[in-house]
Scaffold this motif. Sequence first.
Motif, PDB file in Angstrom:
ATOM      1  N   ASN A  23      31.430  40.476  33.468  1.00  0.00           N
ATOM      2  CA  ASN A  23      32.391  41.225  34.285  1.00  0.00           C
ATOM      3  C   ASN A  23      32.530  42.688  33.877  1.00  0.00           C
ATOM      4  OD1 ASN A  23      33.983  39.386  36.292  1.00  0.00           O
ATOM      5  ND2 ASN A  23      33.746  38.154  34.448  1.00  0.00           N
ATOM      6  N   LYS A 204      40.907  47.898  43.986  1.00  0.00           N
ATOM      7  CA  LYS A 204      39.647  47.743  44.717  1.00  0.00           C
ATOM      8  C   LYS A 204      38.476  47.631  43.751  1.00  0.00           C
ATOM      9  CE  LYS A 204      37.182  47.697  48.521  1.00  0.00           C
ATOM     10  NZ  LYS A 204      37.282  46.586  49.494  1.00  0.00           N
ATOM     11  N   ASP A 207      38.329  44.207  42.590  1.00  0.00           N
ATOM     12  CA  ASP A 207      37.874  43.340  43.674  1.00  0.00           C
ATOM     13  C   ASP A 207      36.358  43.436  43.850  1.00  0.00           C
ATOM     14  OD1 ASP A 207      38.694  41.512  45.803  1.00  0.00           O
ATOM     15  OD2 ASP A 207      37.965  43.061  47.166  1.00  0.00           O
ATOM     16  N   ILE A 208      35.818  44.640  43.654  1.00  0.00           N
ATOM     17  CA  ILE A 208      34.355  44.811  43.748  1.00  0.00           C
ATOM     18  C   ILE A 208      33.662  44.009  42.653  1.00  0.00           C
ATOM     19  CG2 ILE A 208      32.481  46.473  43.481  1.00  0.00           C
ATOM     20  CD1 ILE A 208      34.276  48.552  44.818  1.00  0.00           C
ATOM     21  N   ARG A 210      34.834  41.383  41.109  1.00  0.00           N
ATOM     22  CA  ARG A 210      35.013  39.972  41.436  1.00  0.00           C
ATOM     23  C   ARG A 210      34.004  39.513  42.476  1.00  0.00           C
ATOM     24  NH1 ARG A 210      36.894  37.366  45.461  1.00  0.00           N
ATOM     25  NH2 ARG A 210      37.585  39.292  46.474  1.00  0.00           N
ATOM     26  N   GLY A 211      33.748  40.366  43.469  1.00  0.00           N
ATOM     27  CA  GLY A 211      32.802  40.018  44.516  1.00  0.00           C
ATOM     28  C   GLY A 211      31.367  39.941  44.022  1.00  0.00           C
ATOM     29  N   ARG A 212      31.055  40.682  42.952  1.00  0.00           N
ATOM     30  CA  ARG A 212      29.677  40.674  42.448  1.00  0.00           C
ATOM     31  C   ARG A 212      29.433  39.607  41.394  1.00  0.00           C
ATOM     32  NH1 ARG A 212      27.901  47.097  42.178  1.00  0.00           N
ATOM     33  NH2 ARG A 212      28.350  47.524  44.379  1.00  0.00           N
ATOM     34  N   PHE A 214      31.542  36.766  41.151  1.00  0.00           N
ATOM     35  CA  PHE A 214      32.149  35.519  41.618  1.00  0.00           C
ATOM     36  C   PHE A 214      33.067  34.912  40.549  1.00  0.00           C
ATOM     37  CE2 PHE A 214      28.099  35.954  43.859  1.00  0.00           C
ATOM     38  CZ  PHE A 214      28.553  35.963  45.168  1.00  0.00           C
ATOM     39  N   ALA A 216      36.925  35.436  39.259  1.00  0.00           N
ATOM     40  CA  ALA A 216      38.157  36.118  39.647  1.00  0.00           C
ATOM     41  C   ALA A 216      39.112  36.362  38.489  1.00  0.00           C
ATOM     42  CB  ALA A 216      38.878  35.297  40.720  1.00  0.00           C
TER      43      ALA A 216
END
Length: 250
Positions: A23, A204, A207-208, A210-212, A214, A216
């Motif tokens: 992360n 944001k 969130d980016i 987290r989106g990359r 997966f 959270a």
Amino acid sequence: MNIFYLSGFQSWLQDIKDTFTLNFITDDRYMYFVKGLGVTLEVTFFACLLGIFLGALVAVIRTTHDKTINDITKPIARFGLKFLNFISKIYLTVIRGTPVVVQLMICYFVIFASSKNKVLIAVLAFGFNSGAYVAEIVRAGIMSIDNGQFEAGRSLGFNYFQTMCYIVFPQAFKNILPSLANEFIVLLKETSVAGYVGLQDLTKGGDIVRGRTFSAFMPLLAVAIIYLIVVMFFTRLVTLLERRLKNSER
């Protein structure tokens, strides 16, 4: 049994380490948080300045109307003050009666649809929103000052605005400082919705990541901790300022 628990604990630590590396370290993903924090502070700072300016202006208009409207004899001046007070009331009603995220989206998708400067749009949206709340804070601070202070200013030869600047505002500022500090902290946290218009703020950025990845838990936890540290830092600064103001009165 002890060896079993030790092995499980080491495995758990390794999972935490791998998740942390994924992360924050891999592809320099920690920079999303660093850059996002910079954007958040930038938007908050300039929106706060705009909010204080607008709030003070609206507060002066409303208090001037309430205190002097019956003493004004010139029809044009009387009409002008009433009109400004009417506009101020509409501004306060609309801004305080609608969600900040809706105001932000209206600014971005409607009013400034042709602009690509997301930071500027966010500053304007959050600044106008904050100004409505600051206006009531400042107005309450001004109204809390005894009318004898206004009379004292007039006896010294000051006009209404000189009395406000040199006598009333300095006293009102000490009274409203905690409320203004709270509004700044609220504004800091409200900027977390800036991602609705694609602005890469702190939330944001998390969130980016987290989106990359997966994953959270760690990105969201990091965002929460950073916000908490920043809020605690500014709260401490305000506490020191309040203490210094109290000492200066002695």
